[in-house]
Design an enzyme around this catalytic site. Structure first.
Site, PDB file in Angstrom:
ATOM      1  N   CYS A 140       5.915   9.441  -0.094  1.00 22.37           N
ATOM      2  CA  CYS A 140       4.608  10.038   0.157  1.00 22.37           C
ATOM      3  C   CYS A 140       4.292  10.948  -1.016  1.00 22.37           C
ATOM      4  O   CYS A 140       5.025  11.904  -1.266  1.00 22.37           O
ATOM      5  CB  CYS A 140       4.586  10.833   1.462  1.00 22.37           C
ATOM      6  SG  CYS A 140       2.993  11.644   1.761  1.00 22.37           S
TER       7      CYS A 140
ATOM      8  N   ARG B 181       0.830  -1.210   0.000  1.00 17.35           N
ATOM      9  CA  ARG B 181       0.000   0.000   0.000  1.00 17.35           C
ATOM     10  C   ARG B 181       0.863   1.259   0.000  1.00 17.35           C
ATOM     11  O   ARG B 181       0.934   1.984  -0.982  1.00 17.35           O
ATOM     12  CB  ARG B 181      -0.950  -0.026   1.214  1.00 17.35           C
ATOM     13  CG  ARG B 181      -2.111   0.982   1.109  1.00 17.35           C
ATOM     14  CD  ARG B 181      -1.753   2.369   1.576  1.00 17.35           C
ATOM     15  NE  ARG B 181      -1.264   2.438   2.940  1.00 17.35           N
ATOM     16  CZ  ARG B 181      -0.771   3.525   3.498  1.00 17.35           C
ATOM     17  NH1 ARG B 181      -0.673   4.653   2.802  1.00 17.35           N
ATOM     18  NH2 ARG B 181      -0.308   3.509   4.738  1.00 17.35           N
ATOM     19  N   ASP B 182       1.552   1.526   1.082  1.00 15.61           N
ATOM     20  CA  ASP B 182       2.339   2.750   1.206  1.00 15.61           C
ATOM     21  C   ASP B 182       3.516   2.755   0.241  1.00 15.61           C
ATOM     22  O   ASP B 182       3.954   3.817  -0.202  1.00 15.61           O
ATOM     23  CB  ASP B 182       2.837   2.887   2.653  1.00 15.61           C
ATOM     24  CG  ASP B 182       3.425   4.253   2.946  1.00 15.61           C
ATOM     25  OD1 ASP B 182       3.071   5.218   2.252  1.00 15.61           O
ATOM     26  OD2 ASP B 182       4.244   4.358   3.871  1.00 15.61           O
TER      27      ASP B 182
ATOM     28  N   HIS C 268       6.622   4.463  12.567  1.00 16.71           N
ATOM     29  CA  HIS C 268       6.684   4.390  11.108  1.00 16.71           C
ATOM     30  C   HIS C 268       7.737   5.396  10.648  1.00 16.71           C
ATOM     31  O   HIS C 268       7.474   6.601  10.601  1.00 16.71           O
ATOM     32  CB  HIS C 268       5.308   4.745  10.538  1.00 16.71           C
ATOM     33  CG  HIS C 268       5.202   4.637   9.047  1.00 16.71           C
ATOM     34  ND1 HIS C 268       4.304   3.784   8.432  1.00 16.71           N
ATOM     35  CD2 HIS C 268       5.853   5.271   8.047  1.00 16.71           C
ATOM     36  CE1 HIS C 268       4.411   3.909   7.119  1.00 16.71           C
ATOM     37  NE2 HIS C 268       5.354   4.815   6.862  1.00 16.71           N
TER      38      HIS C 268
ATOM     39  N   ASN D  99      10.475   4.282   2.725  1.00 16.64           N
ATOM     40  CA  ASN D  99      10.254   3.773   4.064  1.00 16.64           C
ATOM     41  C   ASN D  99      11.450   2.940   4.538  1.00 16.64           C
ATOM     42  O   ASN D  99      12.281   2.502   3.742  1.00 16.64           O
ATOM     43  CB  ASN D  99       9.020   2.858   4.074  1.00 16.64           C
ATOM     44  CG  ASN D  99       7.726   3.599   3.880  1.00 16.64           C
ATOM     45  OD1 ASN D  99       7.272   4.319   4.761  1.00 16.64           O
ATOM     46  ND2 ASN D  99       7.111   3.425   2.723  1.00 16.64           N
TER      47      ASN D  99
END
Length: 317
Positions: A256, A26-27, A223, A265
């Protein structure tokens, strides 16, 4: 690894086990410039589950206009139906931005959802097109309806350490919004270093602030993004403060789309290497995980930024 590496040496004041909340599908993939075929996404999630990850965030029921990379959520989720039976304990949460997103998720019988809030005003307006307080009000019926339906709800709070428009974020501001998410019914709160500017001292101070506010470490997750190479050191600081849930993205995918200074990440493989070296259980087969990320790197047509994937997969990374 064939030589018994990393050598596990347990450290003081560390948990014996950590749950990794995998966010790559997802991210990670939401930040890709090209669309990834739905069958590739489904295979990627299946490979991550086979590697031992038991929480894999699958997708987001966001409007396709805002995140076109995840426009296939309705097609993807049914393709994952058989995975929990093959991997007992597997959870496949999805992100929902509002009640409409929740309605779409409920149609597909999901068991876990997440909502995404901001600790700063500017990012709330850029990411959610409303003020931070207005976003909180929008999430209240989403969380209430989800919990009434028996779903587990996670709250994400972004920009917890620094904002590219507002600069350093006061800890009390983060704690205020975080407590509101927990009080409205979120089971867990993930604290996001969205642009990767946190340092270990900041992490410890923020977590101490949550403890003083009466929030136990067991309800918090972290996170981290690795913009300045601090993600692992920040994670270690969080572990020493009692955190046992850490978000990470297989192969270091992601960033992002609404904060251009946010780079990838924390790579799940790099996290697992450190945790295993500290004698902390994860349930993850690192070799299988590296294989899954190398496989996805091949599909994306570029090397994985994960140092561990590069070291263990060689030319395949």
């Amino acid at each position: 690894m064939d030589l018994g590496l990393p050598a596990p040496v347990p450290g003081p004041d560390l948990p014996v086990e950590v749950r990794i909340h995998e966010v790559g599908p997802r991210d990670g993939l939401q930040n890709e410039s090209s669309l990834v075929p739905v069958e590739v996404k489904a295979e990627f999630i299946a490979r991550l589950a086979a590697a031992g990850l038991r929480t894999v965030e699958a997708t987001s029921f966001v409007h396709p206009k805002w995140v076109p990379q995840l426009a296939d959520a309705e097609d993807l989720v049914p393709r994952l139906d058989g995975l929990p039976a093959r991997h007992p304990g597997l959870r496949l949460p999805v992100l929902v931005p509002n009640e409409r997103g929740l309605d779409r998720a409920l149609v597909h019988g999901v068991g876990d959802i997440a909502v995404f809030a901001s600790a700063t005003e500017t990012f709330a307006r850029r990411n959610l097109n409303r003020s931070a307080d207005e976003a909180m009000a929008m999430f209240e019926p989403v969380v209430r309806r989800a919990t009434e339906a028996g779903l587990r709800v996670r709250g994400y709070l972004s920009m917890c350490f620094g904002d590219p428009w507002e600069g350093p974020v006061p800890p009390e501001q983060v704690i205020g919004f975080g407590v509101r998410l927990l009080e409205m019914g979120c089971e867990e709160l993930s604290l996001g270093d969205t642009i990767g500017v946190a340092t270990p001292g900041q992490v410890g101070a923020l977590l101490e602030g949550f403890a003083r506010a009466g929030v136990p470490a067991g309800r918090l997750a972290v996170h981290f993004h690795d913009t300045y190479g601090q993600a692992l050191s920040n994670t270690l600081a969080a572990l020493r403060a009692g955190i046992t849930t850490v978000d990470a993205s297989a192969g270091g995918l992601g960033g992002c789309p609404y904060a251009k200074s946010a780079t990838g990440n924390l790579a799940t493989e790099d996290l697992v290497w450190m945790l295993h070296g500290l004698g902390i259980r994860t349930g993850v087969d690192l070799r299988a995980l590296v294989g899954a990320s190398a496989w996805m790197a091949d599909r994306l047509g570029r090397p994985s930024p994960s140092r561990t994937v590069q070291a263990l997969a060689g030319g395949r990374a």
